[in-house]
Design a protein around this motif. Structure first.
Motif, PDB file in Angstrom:
ATOM      1  N   HIS A  79      24.589  -2.667 -36.515  1.00 18.68           N
ATOM      2  CA  HIS A  79      23.862  -3.941 -36.435  1.00 18.68           C
ATOM      3  C   HIS A  79      22.442  -3.729 -36.969  1.00 18.68           C
ATOM      4  CE1 HIS A  79      21.774  -7.400 -34.815  1.00 18.68           C
ATOM      5  NE2 HIS A  79      22.953  -7.986 -34.695  1.00 18.68           N
TER       6      HIS A  79
ATOM      7  N   ASN B 162      27.970 -11.535 -29.422  1.00 20.81           N
ATOM      8  CA  ASN B 162      27.100 -10.375 -29.231  1.00 20.81           C
ATOM      9  C   ASN B 162      25.953 -10.760 -28.311  1.00 20.81           C
ATOM     10  OD1 ASN B 162      25.394  -8.194 -29.474  1.00 20.81           O
ATOM     11  ND2 ASN B 162      24.841  -8.583 -31.612  1.00 20.81           N
TER      12      ASN B 162
ATOM     13  N   LEU C 200      30.105 -13.809 -35.998  1.00 21.17           N
ATOM     14  CA  LEU C 200      29.460 -12.960 -34.993  1.00 21.17           C
ATOM     15  C   LEU C 200      28.281 -13.776 -34.486  1.00 21.17           C
ATOM     16  CD1 LEU C 200      29.335 -10.223 -33.587  1.00 21.17           C
ATOM     17  CD2 LEU C 200      28.182  -9.283 -35.569  1.00 21.17           C
TER      18      LEU C 200
ATOM     19  N   GLY D  70      25.192 -14.439 -31.815  1.00 24.90           N
ATOM     20  CA  GLY D  70      24.260 -13.791 -30.890  1.00 24.90           C
ATOM     21  C   GLY D  70      23.729 -14.764 -29.859  1.00 24.90           C
ATOM     22  N   GLY D  71      22.480 -15.186 -30.040  1.00 27.14           N
ATOM     23  CA  GLY D  71      21.758 -16.024 -29.068  1.00 27.14           C
ATOM     24  C   GLY D  71      22.563 -17.171 -28.468  1.00 27.14           C
TER      25      GLY D  71
ATOM     26  N   GLY E 199      24.473 -14.782 -37.981  1.00 27.73           N
ATOM     27  CA  GLY E 199      23.074 -15.123 -38.227  1.00 27.73           C
ATOM     28  C   GLY E 199      22.850 -16.588 -37.909  1.00 27.73           C
ATOM     29  N   SER E 200      22.302 -16.840 -36.683  1.00 31.42           N
ATOM     30  CA  SER E 200      21.994 -18.211 -36.243  1.00 31.42           C
ATOM     31  C   SER E 200      23.204 -19.140 -36.249  1.00 31.42           C
ATOM     32  CB  SER E 200      20.839 -18.801 -37.077  1.00 31.42           C
ATOM     33  OG  SER E 200      19.660 -18.072 -36.826  1.00 31.42           O
TER      34      SER E 200
ATOM     35  N   LYS F 269      23.784  -8.847 -27.027  1.00 27.90           N
ATOM     36  CA  LYS F 269      22.615  -7.956 -27.166  1.00 27.90           C
ATOM     37  C   LYS F 269      22.155  -7.508 -25.763  1.00 27.90           C
ATOM     38  CE  LYS F 269      21.633 -10.355 -31.397  1.00 27.90           C
ATOM     39  NZ  LYS F 269      20.682 -10.727 -32.425  1.00 27.90           N
TER      40      LYS F 269
ATOM     41  N   GLU G  97      25.627 -10.131 -42.102  1.00 29.06           N
ATOM     42  CA  GLU G  97      24.551 -10.676 -41.288  1.00 29.06           C
ATOM     43  C   GLU G  97      23.222 -10.516 -42.023  1.00 29.06           C
ATOM     44  OE1 GLU G  97      25.706 -11.056 -36.895  1.00 29.06           O
ATOM     45  OE2 GLU G  97      24.623  -9.193 -37.155  1.00 29.06           O
TER      46      GLU G  97
ATOM     47  N   ILE H 150      19.107 -13.721 -38.711  1.00 28.49           N
ATOM     48  CA  ILE H 150      19.400 -13.299 -37.339  1.00 28.49           C
ATOM     49  C   ILE H 150      18.284 -13.741 -36.390  1.00 28.49           C
ATOM     50  CG2 ILE H 150      19.725 -11.322 -35.806  1.00 28.49           C
ATOM     51  CD1 ILE H 150      21.024  -9.854 -38.130  1.00 28.49           C
ATOM     52  N   GLY H 151      18.669 -14.547 -35.408  1.00 26.91           N
ATOM     53  CA  GLY H 151      17.728 -14.963 -34.372  1.00 26.91           C
ATOM     54  C   GLY H 151      16.599 -15.856 -34.862  1.00 26.91           C
TER      55      GLY H 151
HETATM   56  P1  PGA Z   1      22.001 -14.680 -33.723  1.00 23.22           P
HETATM   57  O1  PGA Z   1      22.409 -13.140 -33.796  1.00 23.22           O
HETATM   58  O2  PGA Z   1      23.272 -15.470 -33.633  1.00 23.22           O
HETATM   59  O3  PGA Z   1      21.154 -14.798 -32.482  1.00 23.22           O
HETATM   60  O4  PGA Z   1      21.244 -14.992 -34.967  1.00 23.22           O
HETATM   61  C1  PGA Z   1      23.539 -12.724 -34.513  1.00 23.22           C
HETATM   62  C2  PGA Z   1      23.655 -11.229 -34.411  1.00 23.22           C
HETATM   63  O5  PGA Z   1      22.623 -10.536 -34.403  1.00 23.22           O
HETATM   64  O6  PGA Z   1      24.771 -10.684 -34.347  1.00 23.22           O
END
Ligand code: PGA
Length: 257
Positions: A97, A8, A237, A239-240, A217-218, A10, A175, A180-181
Motif C-alpha cells: 500500500h 481497508n 479497494l 478506505g475511509g 482512491g476515494s 487502515k 491506487e 487516496i484519502g
Molecule cells: P480511501 O483509501 O478510500 O480513503 O481513499 C483507499 C486506500 O488507501 O486503500
C-alpha cells in the motif's frame, strides 16, 4: 470471475464500540454474492471479534490483513507472518500500500518478498497496490506508464507463473496516491486506462490473462458503481468510506442482490 470489494480500515477505529457499530452496517444487507466477493482488512487485533460478529450475522465476508512480514517465522518483534494469517482463515493480504511505501520505506523488493510469502503460505491472494504520485501524473502518460510498469514488474519478480496461473492468485489494486484519502477519485476513464495498462504489462511479461485489478482512491457510495460497473475494473479497494457506518451501509446497498 467475481468482482472483489475490499475494505481497508487502515488504523481505524480506536474504540471497540465503534468497531461493533461499523460492523452493524452488514446486518440485514443482502449482497449479490454471485457478482461480488466482499473482504475486510481491519487492524489485525480486531479480527477475532469481527469474525465472530460475521458468524452471528451469517455474513459471508472474507478476512484480509493490511500487511504481513516477508519472513515465515522468527525473532521479528511486531511482525505478523502470512502463515499466521492463513491459520486464522485470512484470504487476502494487502501488500505494498502506498502508505507502507511512503511511511515505512517499503520498496518494490520488499513488496515482491511479501507477495511471495503470501502465496507461499497458501493464502488466496496478495492484493498488490501500485499507483503514481501527482508529480508523476502531471508529467504525462509516458511517466505514469514507466512508474506503473516498474512497480508491477518489481512486485512480480520470480513469482512462479505456475502458482499464479493455476490459481489466478495475484490481484493488483491501482491506487493513484493523489486520490487516496483526498476525496478526489480518479475518473473512471483514468482508472480504466491504467488498469488496462497493468493487465497489458502482466500479459506481455508473464503470459497471464485474467489477473484481477481493482481501483482504489476515494471510492464511496456515490461513485463505487462508476468504477465497479466497468468491465475492465475487477473491484474496488475502499478506505475511509468503509469505516463510516452510514457510508458503508450505502456502499453495501449498491451491491445488493
Ligand atoms: P480511501 O483509501 O478510500 O480513503 O481513499 C483507499 C486506500 O488507501 O486503500
Amino acid at each position: 470471475m467475481k468482482k472483489l470489494i475490499a475494505f481497508n480500515w487502515k488504523m481505524h477505529p480506536n474504540k471497540l464500540k465503534d468497531v461493533e457499530g461499523v460492523l452493524m452496517a452488514f446486518d440485514g444487507v443482502d449482497i449479490d454474492l454471485d457478482t461480488y466477493e466482499i473482504a475486510i482488512a481491519p487492524p489485525a487485533v480486531y479480527l477475532p471479534l469481527i469474525s465472530s460478529v460475521f458468524y452471528e450475522l451469517k455474513a459471508d465476508i472474507s478476512l484480509a490483513l493490511q500487511n504481513c512480514s516477508w519472513e515465515h517465522e522468527g525473532a521479528l518483534t511486531g511482525e505478523l507472518s502470512a502463515e499466521m494469517g492463513k491459520n486464522f482463515g485470512i484470504d487476502y493480504v494487502i501488500v505494498g500500500h502506498s502508505e507502507r511505501r511512503t511511511y515505512f520505506g517499503e520498496t518494490d523488493e520488499m513488496v515482491n518478498a511479501k507477495a511471495k510469502a503470501v502465496l507461499g503460505a497458501g493464502i488466496m491472494a496478495p492484493i498488490i497496490c501500485v499507483g503514481e504520485s501527482l508529480t508523476i501524473r502531471n508529467k504525462g502518460k509516458a511517466a505514469i506508464r514507466q512508474h506503473i510498469k516498474k512497480q508491477v514488474i518489481g512486485a512480480m519478480k520470480n513469482l512462479t507463473s505456475d502458482k499464479v496461473v493455476t490459481n489466478k492468485r495475484v490481484i493488483f489494486a491501482y491506487e493513484p496516491i493523489w486520490a487516496i484519502g483526498t476525496g478526489k477519485a480518479a475518473t473512471p476513464e483514468q482508472a480504466v486506462e491504467v488498469i488496462a495498462y497493468i493487465k497489458e504489462v502482466i500479459e506481455a511479461n508473464y503470459k497471464l490473462s485474467g489477473v484481477r485489478v481493482l481501483y482504489g482512491g476515494s471510492v464511496n457510495a456515490k461513485n463505487i458503481m462508476e468504477f465497479v460497473g466497468q468491465d475492465a475494473i475487477d473491484g474496488a479497494l475502499v478506505g475511509g468510506a468503509s469505516v463510516d457506518k452510514k457510508e458503508l451501509k450505502n456502499i453495501l446497498k449498491k451491491l445488493h442482490s
